[in-house]
Design an enzyme around this catalytic site. Structure first.
Site, PDB file in Angstrom:
ATOM      1  N   ASP A  22       0.978  -0.978   0.128  1.00 43.69           N
ATOM      2  CA  ASP A  22       0.141   0.312   0.020  1.00 43.69           C
ATOM      3  C   ASP A  22       0.973   1.157   0.531  1.00 43.69           C
ATOM      4  OD1 ASP A  22      -2.570   1.800   0.122  1.00 43.69           O
ATOM      5  OD2 ASP A  22      -1.363   1.897   3.057  1.00 43.69           O
ATOM      6  N   ASP A  24      -0.007   5.175   0.520  1.00 43.52           N
ATOM      7  CA  ASP A  24      -0.324   6.109   2.031  1.00 43.52           C
ATOM      8  C   ASP A  24      -0.562   5.980   3.273  1.00 43.52           C
ATOM      9  OD1 ASP A  24      -0.488   8.828  -0.332  1.00 43.52           O
ATOM     10  OD2 ASP A  24      -2.883   7.812  -1.271  1.00 43.52           O
ATOM     11  N   ASP A 182      -1.905   0.162   6.324  1.00 44.99           N
ATOM     12  CA  ASP A 182      -1.591   0.731   7.219  1.00 44.99           C
ATOM     13  C   ASP A 182      -3.270   0.828   7.825  1.00 44.99           C
ATOM     14  OD1 ASP A 182      -2.368   3.624   7.144  1.00 44.99           O
ATOM     15  OD2 ASP A 182      -2.007   3.096   5.128  1.00 44.99           O
TER      16      ASP A 182
END
Length: 235
Positions: A22, A24, A182
């Site tokens: 991932d 961001d 995240d």
């Protein structure tokens, strides 16, 4: 990097072959940039971005985030209004990205370590291609075999489409891949696709669950950590 094979006889022979990153909040500390833009968008639309609304859209796809914002502000989500808001948001984030995008702790070293290991790699983001290309100037395109963006799949995270596409482009089964995420949205997408997930929360807590391994940082990621995470995800 030697092949990482699971010790559990029920899944013996399933090797870790790919790492799906991932962007961001995982590799780049860019959620804070999106935070500035989201608050600006709410003001542009004549409202205020509440902490609850902002947290609910962390990790969301562009269309899902805008739908949530419009609902929270009691606005009519006409196609024209959504398109105008999307254009405003992308322009604002692009402007903010030009000022520099900070890394998450340990992320650059982790990218280099995984790349050096010989595992196949992909960037898998809900961010649209235009902004992702701008972020790749910071990340380094050499760290990824393929990149998949939110506007290149039928449905973004939390649907599995981005991870399914990334695995297919790498020539792998999702079960051979470790996703690094995240957010609750991203972790849900990776699990739904059939990946194991290393969860390193950034802005919001991420629930525990099957095939999820939680760590507090990417610092120290190397062969031994990857092997440990892979085993724990299948325990």
């Amino acid at each position: 990097m030697p092949e990482v094979v699971l010790a559990d006889p029920s899944v013996a022979g399933v090797a870790l072959e790919g790492v799906l990153w991932d962007m961001d909040g995982t590799l780049l500390d860019s959620e804070k940039i999106w935070d500035v833009a989201m608050h600006g968008l709410a003001a542009e639309l004549g409202g205020v971005m509440t902490p609850q609304t902002r947290q609910s859209i962390i990790g969301a796809s562009g269309p899902d985030a805008l739908a949530t914002v419009f609902a929270a502000l009691a606005l009519d989500p006409t196609p024209a209004a959504l398109a105008e808001a999307d254009a405003w948001m992308n322009a604002r984030v692009a402007e903010l990205f030009t000022r520099g995008i900070p890394w998450r702790p340990g992320a650059l070293d982790a990218l280099r370590a995984v790349r050096a290991s010989g595992l196949r790699t992909a960037l898998v983001t809900n961010t649209d291609r235009e902004l992702a290309e701008q972020a790749l100037d910071t990340l380094g395109r050499e760290h990824f075999d393929v990149t998949v963006c939110g506007d290149e799949v039928p449905h973004g995270k939390p649907q599995p489409d981005p991870y399914l596409r990334a695995a297919a482009l790498l020539g792998l089964d999702p079960a051979q891949c470790l996703a690094v995420e995240d957010s609750p949205t991203g972790a849900a997408a990776a699990v739904a696709a059939g990946c194991a997930v290393l969860v390193v929360p950034c802005e919001v807590a991420v629930p525990t669950g099957p095939r999820r391994v939680h760590r507090t940082t990417l610092e120290g990621m190397g062969e031994s950590m990857l092997a440990s995470v892979w085993r724990d995800a299948h325990a």
